[in-house]
Write a protein that holds these residues in place. Structure first.
Motif, PDB file in Angstrom:
ATOM      1  N   TRP B 503       6.257 -65.054-117.135  1.00  0.00           N
ATOM      2  CA  TRP B 503       6.874 -65.643-118.333  1.00  0.00           C
ATOM      3  C   TRP B 503       7.788 -64.634-119.008  1.00  0.00           C
ATOM      4  O   TRP B 503       8.914 -64.928-119.349  1.00  0.00           O
ATOM      5  CB  TRP B 503       5.799 -66.055-119.350  1.00  0.00           C
ATOM      6  CG  TRP B 503       5.139 -67.348-119.037  1.00  0.00           C
ATOM      7  CD1 TRP B 503       5.616 -68.355-118.277  1.00  0.00           C
ATOM      8  CD2 TRP B 503       3.853 -67.751-119.507  1.00  0.00           C
ATOM      9  NE1 TRP B 503       4.706 -69.373-118.223  1.00  0.00           N
ATOM     10  CE2 TRP B 503       3.626 -69.031-118.969  1.00  0.00           C
ATOM     11  CE3 TRP B 503       2.888 -67.164-120.324  1.00  0.00           C
ATOM     12  CZ2 TRP B 503       2.453 -69.739-119.232  1.00  0.00           C
ATOM     13  CZ3 TRP B 503       1.729 -67.863-120.572  1.00  0.00           C
ATOM     14  CH2 TRP B 503       1.502 -69.132-120.031  1.00  0.00           C
ATOM     15  N   ILE B 504       7.227 -63.420-119.150  1.00  0.00           N
ATOM     16  CA  ILE B 504       8.006 -62.393-119.834  1.00  0.00           C
ATOM     17  C   ILE B 504       9.304 -62.158-119.075  1.00  0.00           C
ATOM     18  O   ILE B 504      10.394 -62.106-119.653  1.00  0.00           O
ATOM     19  CB  ILE B 504       7.191 -61.085-119.940  1.00  0.00           C
ATOM     20  CG1 ILE B 504       6.013 -61.304-120.896  1.00  0.00           C
ATOM     21  CG2 ILE B 504       8.076 -59.938-120.446  1.00  0.00           C
ATOM     22  CD1 ILE B 504       5.073 -60.136-120.995  1.00  0.00           C
ATOM     23  N   ARG B 505       9.165 -62.078-117.735  1.00  0.00           N
ATOM     24  CA  ARG B 505      10.341 -61.810-116.919  1.00  0.00           C
ATOM     25  C   ARG B 505      11.383 -62.921-117.122  1.00  0.00           C
ATOM     26  O   ARG B 505      12.557 -62.657-117.357  1.00  0.00           O
ATOM     27  CB  ARG B 505       9.937 -61.704-115.452  1.00  0.00           C
ATOM     28  CG  ARG B 505      10.712 -60.614-114.742  1.00  0.00           C
ATOM     29  CD  ARG B 505      10.314 -60.528-113.270  1.00  0.00           C
ATOM     30  NE  ARG B 505       8.886 -60.328-113.096  1.00  0.00           N
ATOM     31  CZ  ARG B 505       8.166 -60.982-112.172  1.00  0.00           C
ATOM     32  NH1 ARG B 505       8.720 -61.880-111.398  1.00  0.00           N
ATOM     33  NH2 ARG B 505       6.881 -60.735-112.044  1.00  0.00           N
ATOM     34  N   GLN B 506      10.899 -64.188-117.091  1.00  0.00           N
ATOM     35  CA  GLN B 506      11.826 -65.305-117.261  1.00  0.00           C
ATOM     36  C   GLN B 506      12.464 -65.282-118.652  1.00  0.00           C
ATOM     37  O   GLN B 506      13.655 -65.510-118.819  1.00  0.00           O
ATOM     38  CB  GLN B 506      11.088 -66.632-117.082  1.00  0.00           C
ATOM     39  CG  GLN B 506      10.942 -67.005-115.635  1.00  0.00           C
ATOM     40  CD  GLN B 506      10.071 -68.225-115.450  1.00  0.00           C
ATOM     41  OE1 GLN B 506       9.705 -68.881-116.418  1.00  0.00           O
ATOM     42  NE2 GLN B 506       9.741 -68.524-114.218  1.00  0.00           N
ATOM     43  N   LYS B 510      16.293 -64.990-119.579  1.00  0.00           N
ATOM     44  CA  LYS B 510      16.989 -65.997-120.380  1.00  0.00           C
ATOM     45  C   LYS B 510      17.650 -65.347-121.581  1.00  0.00           C
ATOM     46  O   LYS B 510      18.796 -65.633-121.909  1.00  0.00           O
ATOM     47  CB  LYS B 510      15.976 -67.047-120.862  1.00  0.00           C
ATOM     48  CG  LYS B 510      16.002 -68.324-120.021  1.00  0.00           C
ATOM     49  CD  LYS B 510      15.150 -69.393-120.675  1.00  0.00           C
ATOM     50  CE  LYS B 510      14.430 -70.213-119.620  1.00  0.00           C
ATOM     51  NZ  LYS B 510      13.214 -70.822-120.137  1.00  0.00           N
ATOM     52  N   ARG B 511      16.873 -64.477-122.218  1.00  0.00           N
ATOM     53  CA  ARG B 511      17.374 -63.793-123.408  1.00  0.00           C
ATOM     54  C   ARG B 511      18.637 -63.020-123.062  1.00  0.00           C
ATOM     55  O   ARG B 511      19.640 -63.039-123.790  1.00  0.00           O
ATOM     56  CB  ARG B 511      16.323 -62.809-123.928  1.00  0.00           C
ATOM     57  CG  ARG B 511      15.534 -63.222-125.175  1.00  0.00           C
ATOM     58  CD  ARG B 511      16.363 -63.826-126.239  1.00  0.00           C
ATOM     59  NE  ARG B 511      16.860 -62.830-127.158  1.00  0.00           N
ATOM     60  CZ  ARG B 511      16.222 -62.470-128.275  1.00  0.00           C
ATOM     61  NH1 ARG B 511      15.095 -63.038-128.613  1.00  0.00           N
ATOM     62  NH2 ARG B 511      16.723 -61.553-129.066  1.00  0.00           N
ATOM     63  N   MET B 512      18.529 -62.332-121.911  1.00  0.00           N
ATOM     64  CA  MET B 512      19.664 -61.514-121.514  1.00  0.00           C
ATOM     65  C   MET B 512      20.869 -62.394-121.288  1.00  0.00           C
ATOM     66  O   MET B 512      21.978 -62.083-121.730  1.00  0.00           O
ATOM     67  CB  MET B 512      19.322 -60.765-120.221  1.00  0.00           C
ATOM     68  CG  MET B 512      18.187 -59.803-120.399  1.00  0.00           C
ATOM     69  SD  MET B 512      18.643 -58.090-120.269  1.00  0.00           S
ATOM     70  CE  MET B 512      19.029 -57.941-118.558  1.00  0.00           C
TER      71      MET B 512
END
Lengths: 322, 523
Positions: B503-506, B510-512
């Motif tokens: 989740w964090i990676r996704q 996304k944030r990036m």
């Protein structure tokens, strides 16, 4: 063909329950098969001993036989209640064990110990104090000395079982302390002792005999009146300074109260005959169930003694559900 | 060596061999009937074995024990009803593959994988029993808690996107597991004065209900829907394709077989861990490998929609538990699971006690049992392949109108025969209705079962560990005294945090991406 196979498997599934079906006639006792209700699953100590007895008892019976019926569940309560409510006609017996005494005190049961009438007892399995093979406790004296200083861990079948009560009784009588590790099932208890995950165990002699023979575990002391045959070097609890004369798991036959006198006498006599059979004695001893016959009066005394002893421990340690 | 030979000699007697074969065939039949399983079959059989020669009884039990899991996969694949609990995960990809017109291939994979797993585990029993038994002894209260935790954590990996519903299922399982006499206090919990609940909700009827009765309700619903739509009930899948796997498939499945057999064998050796744990761990691991290696490639279905590995993993793992669960039983006298515990009963009835003494007093019988496992695994493959069409024909030639009540009846009589109690039938019915409701809400069943199995084990071992450590929680991660526990807890943490990491990676990604778009406007 397919339906036949299906039917076959169905019959297979139902045959156990069909075994108990029998024809009732009003002749002299016994005129039909006599059921022993074993309130535990097949394969346990009560089941195995009941089946051995049935096998030898049937040699003395013609036309009718003794049939073992398992009604497991509720740590014995389900089968015990079933037997208490059975018609008192002498054709339903209960394989009565120590939990008949403690279950009504500790749990909410719909039967009382008074609902049963003792027929006869066939074995009396003493409680034993077990340690791992390489335990630093070489004698009971070592054990007591250490257990006075700090609580020693002990694996038992569960809180408020007869083994736990035995531990509490030992604490009172010998001034020692235990740390109880309730562990369900004999296998896991054995694992805990053999793997040195626990310092001692309290269990019944019969179940662990073969493991003592195999030197997988070490027998420190036994809670019987006198030393056990084959174990002359193992002291009794009393000799060893644990100050409890006997703590045993009894097994015997009982009938619902009000069963006909002649039926009770017939059954007690039958069990006595079995008890004298050489083959029977050899087989029971092999399993580690000391053969010890007592008639109805003697059995009632054992039951009452235990009820008294266990009752005191339960009361003193406030085990009863409020 | 002499003992091995005399064990072999006993096994080769025609009557003993016949009983072994009867056991294998009976296991296939019992397994393929939803509602019946090896536990029930043994419980019924043990009283009969009293009057049998021990060699006959044991040969029959070995055969039955080895082949039930194969039988269980047949209805799992054909009608999505697991015949035994061991086939619970096989229903997913197995039935999906059957729906795509390849039931033969699905069953072929199941049988072959079972044989591979079973044979590997019988070799472990022959060659590695003593050292592995020593390893098993290292599992005390602390290690067993950590093992339970690892098993429970494997649920997270199985759930895919549906974490929340999976956790609900696991919570339900844990709650049901609290019913019964508390080992720690000796008082009943949530039993409402019903004696039948003192030992907990009876497990077999519960399983039968969740699998069998739920399936009956689902099949009925399907039938009603088809009737309403005015269509004739759809025929059940027929095996028309080949059962034997081709070389490419065998080659492809080898890594799955190796890893799942290894998992099954390790779990099997550890007393109390149980077959379901092996299945879940194997399935979880394989799903991760599959998603990385095959998913998204042309011609490869998504995981859960007919992946061959989704059948091979649970089937190899469950049979790998079978013979290896006899390692602690035969060498120490400690049963590896509930079925192998029934071997103790069968041996005891004939005056033999599993454990080191068995190899001294009755070494020929001990070796007969071990060799019977090897032989049973060798011959059960061909037998299963030969019988499967008859078996499926027998059960599934019935029309749906007949099949539904037949399965229903068999389930209920199976539940009843567990404890000879009407109460068990109620348990099965209620579990079935609840299971059906959960299906409608798409709450998965697997975590319920796993939590049910592990709940008690985790609780009891947790409390005993803390009694031993005098309340010190660090005992579970003590690298000196409990290194096994530390490793298992680390594994559990890895499983549980896996989805969080992804989740964090996704989220970061996304944030990036959004960040990159927003940067010029924002700052």
């Amino acid at each position: 063909m397919q339906t036949k196979d299906l039917l076959k498997s169905l019959t297979f599934a139902l045959v156990g329950s069909a075994l108990c079906a029998s024809v009732a006639t009003a002749q002299s006792y016994p005129s039909k098969d006599i059921k022993i209700i074993v309130p535990f699953a097949p394969g346990g100590a009560v089941d195995v001993t009941s089946r051995i007895i049935a096998e030898y008892a049937n040699k003395h019976l013609d036309k009718v036989k003794i049939v073992v019926e398992n009604r497991a569940g509720g740590d014995g309560v389900v089968g015990q209640t079933f037997a208490a409510r059975a018609k008192p006609d002498g054709y339903t017996m209960l394989a009565m064990t120590s939990s008949v005494v403690t279950n009504p005190v500790l749990k909410e049961t719909q039967y009382k110990i008074e609902d049963f009438e003792a027929v006869a007892m066939y074995t009396d399995d003493p409680e034993v104090l077990i340690v791992p093979t390489d335990s630093p406790f070489k004698t009971v004296a070592d054990f007591i000395a250490e257990a006075k200083k700090r609580p020693i861990s002990v694996t038992i079948a569960g809180i408020a079982t007869s083994h736990h009560l035995a531990g509490l009784a030992l604490e009172d009588s010998a001034g020692i302390k235990f740390n109880y590790l309730p562990t369900k099932g004999f296998g896991p208890q054995l694992q805990a002792v053999m793997g040195n995950h626990v310092e001692s165990a309290l269990w019944s002699f019969g179940e662990g005999k073969k493991h003592v023979d195999a030197k997988s575990v070490r027998l420190l002391a036994v809670a019987s009146d006198k030393r056990l045959e084959g174990f002359p070097d193992v002291p009794t609890w009393k000799e060893a300074g644990l100050n409890i004369p006997r703590w045993t798991t009894f097994r015997g036959w009982a009938v619902p109260k009000g069963s006909p006198k002649e039926a009770v006498a017939f059954l007690a006599n039958l069990l006595e005959k079995v008890n004298k059979d050489e083959g029977y004695i050899a087989r029971m001893t092999e399993y580690g169930y000391p053969v010890s016959y007592r008639d109805a009066a003697g059995y009632t005394e054992v039951v009452n003694d235990y009820a008294d002893l266990a009752g005191r421990v339960i009361k003193k340690h406030n085990l009863k559900e409020q | 060596m002499e003992a091995v030979l005399s064990g072999f000699e006993i096994l080769m007697r025609p009557e003993v061999l016949a009983f072994l074969l009867v056991g294998i065939v009976a296991g296939l039949v019992v397994g393929s009937i939803p509602g019946l399983n090896d536990n029930i079959a043994f419980a019924i059989f043990i009283p009969f074995s009293f009057s049998m020669a021990p060699t006959f009884a044991l040969a029959l039990m070995v055969g039955l024990y080895c082949s039930t899991a194969i039988g269980g996969s047949i209805p799992a694949i054909m009608v999505k009803v697991p015949g035994t609990a061991s086939a619970i995960m096989t229903t997913i990809d197995g039935n999906a593959m059957a729906q795509k017109g390849m039931p033969g291939k699905a069953i072929g994979i199941a049988i072959t994988s079972s044989v591979v797993g079973g044979f590997a585990s019988s070799l472990v029993l022959v060659f590695l029993a003593p050292p592995l038994a020593k390893f098993a002894l290292r599992f005390g209260y602390v290690e067993n808690f950590a093992l339970g935790l690892l098993g429970l954590a494997s649920v997270v990996g199985l759930l895919g996107g549906n974490i929340f519903k999976g956790l609900i299922a696991a919570a339900v399982g844990l709650l049901v597991a609290t019913v019964g006499l508390s080992l720690e206090t000796g008082f009943p919990r949530f039993t409402f004065g019903v004696a039948n609940l003192y030992e907990g909700v009876p497990f077999l009827p519960l399983l039968v209900g969740l699998f069998g009765v739920t399936a009956v309700l689902e099949l009925s619903e399907e039938w009603v829907r088809e009737r309403r739509a005015g269509r004739r009930a759809e025929a059940l899948p027929r095996i028309t394709d080949r059962l034997i796997l081709d070389y490419a498939m065998v080659k492809r499945l080898i890594p799955t077989w190796i890893s799942c057999s290894a998992i099954g064998n390790i779990i099997g050796v550890i007393p109390g861990a149980g077959m379901l744990m092996a299945i879940f761990l194997g399935y979880e691991r394989t799903s991760r490998v599959y998603k990385r290696k095959y998913e998204g490639r042309p011609g490869e279905p998504k995981w859960g929609e007919g992946a061959p590995e989704g059948i091979a993993a649970p089937e190899a793992a469950n049979n790998a538990v079978v013979a290896s669960s006899m390692v602690p039983l035969l060498s120490l006298g400690i049963p590896g699971n509930s079925v192998s515990a029934l071997f103790i009963a069968a041996l005891m009835i004939h005056g033999m006690m599993p454990g080191p003494l068995l190899f001294i007093e009755h070494s020929d019988i001990a070796w007969m049992i071990i060799l019977a496992f090897v032989l049973a695994n060798l011959v059960m493959g061909p037998i299963a392949l030969g019988l499967v069409k008859t078996l499926t024909g027998m059960v599934y030639r019935l029309s749906k109108e007949l099949l539904i009540p037949t399965i229903g009846l068999l389930c209920l009589s199976g539940a009843y025969s567990d404890e000879n109690a009407i109460f068990s039938i109620w348990v099965a019915l209620i579990a079935g209705v609840v299971g059906y409701a959960f299906r409608k809400m798409s709450i998965p069943h697997a975590p319920i079962i796993l939590a049910l199995v592990l709940g008690r084990q985790i609780e009891d071992n947790f409390s005993n560990s803390l009694i031993m450590s005098q309340g010190d929680w660090l005992v579970f991660v003590d690298p000196v005294n409990h290194p096994i526990s530390l490793a298992l807890v680390a594994g559990a943490a890895f499983f549980m945090l896996g989805p969080v990491f992804s989740w964090i990676r996704q989220w970061v990604r996304k944030r990036m991406a959004r960040g990159a778009a927003e940067v010029p406007a924002g700052s």
